[in-house]
Design a protein around this motif. Structure first.
Motif, mmCIF file in Angstrom:
data_model
loop_
_atom_site.group_PDB
_atom_site.id
_atom_site.type_symbol
_atom_site.label_atom_id
_atom_site.label_comp_id
_atom_site.label_asym_id
_atom_site.label_seq_id
_atom_site.Cartn_x
_atom_site.Cartn_y
_atom_site.Cartn_z
ATOM 1 N N GLY A 1 -8.429 0.479 9.331
ATOM 2 C CA GLY A 1 -7.702 -0.156 8.969
ATOM 3 C C GLY A 1 -6.413 0.328 8.974
ATOM 4 O O GLY A 1 -6.044 0.310 7.787
ATOM 5 N N GLU B 1 -9.913 -1.505 14.461
ATOM 6 C CA GLU B 1 -8.635 -3.083 13.336
ATOM 7 C C GLU B 1 -9.537 -4.135 14.036
ATOM 8 O O GLU B 1 -9.575 -4.030 14.845
ATOM 9 C CB GLU B 1 -7.072 -2.602 14.158
ATOM 10 N N GLY C 1 -3.600 -0.930 9.232
ATOM 11 C CA GLY C 1 -2.468 -2.522 8.310
ATOM 12 C C GLY C 1 -1.542 -2.553 9.636
ATOM 13 O O GLY C 1 -1.612 -2.544 10.605
ATOM 14 N N LEU D 1 -2.341 -7.927 12.654
ATOM 15 C CA LEU D 1 -1.925 -6.122 12.716
ATOM 16 C C LEU D 1 -1.891 -5.387 13.655
ATOM 17 O O LEU D 1 -0.806 -4.894 13.581
ATOM 18 C CB LEU D 1 -3.486 -5.682 11.269
ATOM 19 N N THR E 1 0.734 -1.366 -0.263
ATOM 20 C CA THR E 1 0.035 0.087 0.168
ATOM 21 C C THR E 1 0.599 1.600 0.046
ATOM 22 O O THR E 1 2.061 1.067 0.446
ATOM 23 C CB THR E 1 -0.645 0.210 1.381
ATOM 24 N N ASN F 1 -6.947 4.582 4.153
ATOM 25 C CA ASN F 1 -6.540 4.199 3.300
ATOM 26 C C ASN F 1 -6.528 2.649 3.226
ATOM 27 O O ASN F 1 -5.946 2.107 3.050
ATOM 28 C CB ASN F 1 -4.955 4.657 3.597
ATOM 29 N N GLU F 2 -6.975 2.484 1.702
ATOM 30 C CA GLU F 2 -7.734 1.117 1.398
ATOM 31 C C GLU F 2 -7.771 0.474 2.242
ATOM 32 O O GLU F 2 -7.185 -0.670 2.441
ATOM 33 C CB GLU F 2 -6.512 0.434 0.582
HETATM 34 N N1 SAH Z 1 -4.235 1.140 5.442
HETATM 35 C C1 SAH Z 1 -3.263 0.094 5.410
HETATM 36 C C2 SAH Z 1 -4.327 -0.881 5.211
HETATM 37 C C3 SAH Z 1 -5.127 -1.322 4.149
HETATM 38 S S1 SAH Z 1 -5.386 -3.145 3.806
HETATM 39 C C4 SAH Z 1 -2.466 0.245 4.247
HETATM 40 O O1 SAH Z 1 -2.333 1.730 3.839
HETATM 41 O O2 SAH Z 1 -1.488 0.051 4.259
HETATM 42 C C5 SAH Z 1 -6.852 -2.701 4.847
HETATM 43 C C6 SAH Z 1 -7.070 -2.469 6.535
HETATM 44 O O3 SAH Z 1 -8.290 -3.087 7.043
HETATM 45 C C7 SAH Z 1 -6.658 -3.894 7.270
HETATM 46 O O4 SAH Z 1 -6.121 -4.241 8.473
HETATM 47 C C8 SAH Z 1 -7.795 -5.369 7.893
HETATM 48 O O5 SAH Z 1 -7.323 -5.803 9.162
HETATM 49 C C9 SAH Z 1 -8.226 -3.562 8.119
HETATM 50 N N2 SAH Z 1 -9.759 -3.955 8.150
HETATM 51 C C10 SAH Z 1 -10.034 -5.134 6.830
HETATM 52 N N3 SAH Z 1 -11.652 -5.236 7.450
HETATM 53 C C11 SAH Z 1 -12.147 -4.481 8.676
HETATM 54 C C12 SAH Z 1 -13.352 -4.310 9.235
HETATM 55 N N4 SAH Z 1 -14.316 -4.959 8.980
HETATM 56 N N5 SAH Z 1 -13.183 -3.628 10.745
HETATM 57 C C13 SAH Z 1 -11.996 -3.402 11.174
HETATM 58 N N6 SAH Z 1 -10.775 -3.666 10.007
HETATM 59 C C14 SAH Z 1 -11.162 -4.065 9.432
#
Ligand code: SAH
Length: 359
Positions: A90, A120, A92, A125, A55, A157-158
């Motif tokens: 999220g 999270e 990461g 993670l 990412t 982010n993502e």
């Molecule tokens: N923002 C980070 C990671 C992106 S991946 C970066 O840019 O590197 C997506 C992230 O969202 C991961 O940390 C994953 O564990 C979290 N995630 C996914 N679905 C989720 C949910 N329903 N509730 C909370 N966290 C979640």
């Protein structure tokens, strides 16, 4: 619990389908990503060069720094509020937050005024985040509803691309939801459900074969963020895959080990995501009385905020790293890399000043 009695996620999903019939794409996504025993985000190490995908914050420290200072700028415009939530959805590996906080150190009093909250779901993670953010007072949550309400700055982010979506396809008989079932060879396959009379669909004028994606989890989360921002003030920055105008094709994507992968295979071992529907997010935010900025392209946003100048100063400090830093910069801003495909949108509770980065 993993591999108990040789049971795996594919068997588990097949059992659900045998008992209840075909499942929606959203149900399939929640099982594959969030199943408490085998879900991808629960049991894998997804992010980084040794994971499945990289990412923006993992590409370069410049990304998190620029975003941190974007929030710093808004905090100054808001006359330095003494007690606010800084919330990441999220996070990461925690790299974005760590780079953002380091950059914010140059603004006196901002860090002591921030209550850092991370939303999270993954324990794996969360442990990464605990290590990288060990110098800060951080609280973790499974959902934003657990965070005490106050003036809030959100960053995601993502994140929204990983939330489950429903897919509907226009057939010659009308709109039908796409489901996932199992065929005679015991393999997963897509099937079409009954004709749907959802108002939002029947109003659309599109050719047969068009696919529309709807994410109820995104809608309800944006509604909640909208209410918090409207009641307590603040701002939300969203960065994600997506087209501002919906393309009306399936945007579901599987990634494993940095390569595209069939989403109907290797359940729980691949990342599944879909493009974020910024148009709907914008509509919901406006309905909640927020000002909406963007979506704009990530490349433009970061360039507006001075990422090129930041790269020059990093190169000045470490001339040997010039090529590496220039490559990282290109990955983040070049139109053929992340610069155009990723979009940035800001939701803001007020209208007293212009949010930076979008002009
Ligand atoms: N923002 C980070 C990671 C992106 S991946 C970066 O840019 O590197 C997506 C992230 O969202 C991961 O940390 C994953 O564990 C979290 N995630 C996914 N679905 C989720 C949910 N329903 N509730 C909370 N966290 C979640």
């Amino acid at each position: 619990m993993k591999d108990i009695y040789n049971y795996n996620l594919a068997d588990h999903i097949k059992k659900i389908i045998r008992v209840n019939g075909p499942i929606s794409v959203a149900h399939y996504m929640s099982e594959t990503t969030l199943n408490p025993n085998f879900g991808y985000y629960i049991s894998e190490h997804p992010i980084g060069s040794t994971g499945d995908f990289i990412t923006a914050p993992e590409i370069s420290q410049m990304f998190g720094e620029i975003i941190g200072l974007w929030f710093g700028n808004i905090w100054l415009e808001m006359k330095k509020p003494k007690d606010f939530n800084f919330i990441e959805l999220g996070p990461g590996k925690g790299t974005l937050m760590s780079d953002a906080l380091r950059a914010l150190n140059i603004i006196p009093n901002i860090i002591p005024s921030a209550n850092i909250h991370l939303v999270e779901i993954s324990e794996v993670l969360k442990n990464n985040q605990k290590t990288i953010l060990s110098n800060y007072n951080v609280k973790w949550h499974n959902h934003i509803s657990q965070i005490p309400n106050k003036l809030s700055y959100f960053i995601a982010n993502e994140f929204f691309d990983s939330l489950p979506i429903h897919q509907f396809e226009l057939t010659s008989l009308g709109w039908a939801e796409r489901y996932i079932s199992i065929n005679q060879e015991e393999e997963f396959c897509f099937v079409k459900g009954n004709i749907s009379n959802l108002d939002a669909l029947t109003k659309l004028k599109l050719p047969v074969g068009s696919i529309v994606e709807i994410s109820p989890s995104t809608i309800s989360l944006i509604e909640e963020i909208g209410k918090i921002l409207k009641t307590y003030n603040g701002v939300c920055l969203l960065i994600d895959y997506g087209d501002s105008a919906s393309s009306n094709v399936s945007t579901l994507q599987g990634i494993r080990n940095h390569k595209k992968y069939n989403i109907l295979k290797e359940q729980g071992k691949i990342d599944i995501s879909a493009h974020v529907d910024f148009k709907s997010i914008s509509k919901i935010a406006k309905k909640n009385g927020l000002s909406v900025y963007g979506p704009t392209q990530q490349g433009k946003f970061l360039t507006n905020l001075g990422i090129i100048e930041r790269s020059r100063s990093l190169i000045k400090n470490s001339p040997k790293k010039e090529e590496i830093i220039n490559n990282q910069l290109n990955r983040l801003i070049d139109e053929t890399q992340m610069g155009k495909l990723f979009k940035v949108m800001a939701l803001y509770s007020g209208s007293l000043f212009d949010i930076p980065g979008f002009n």
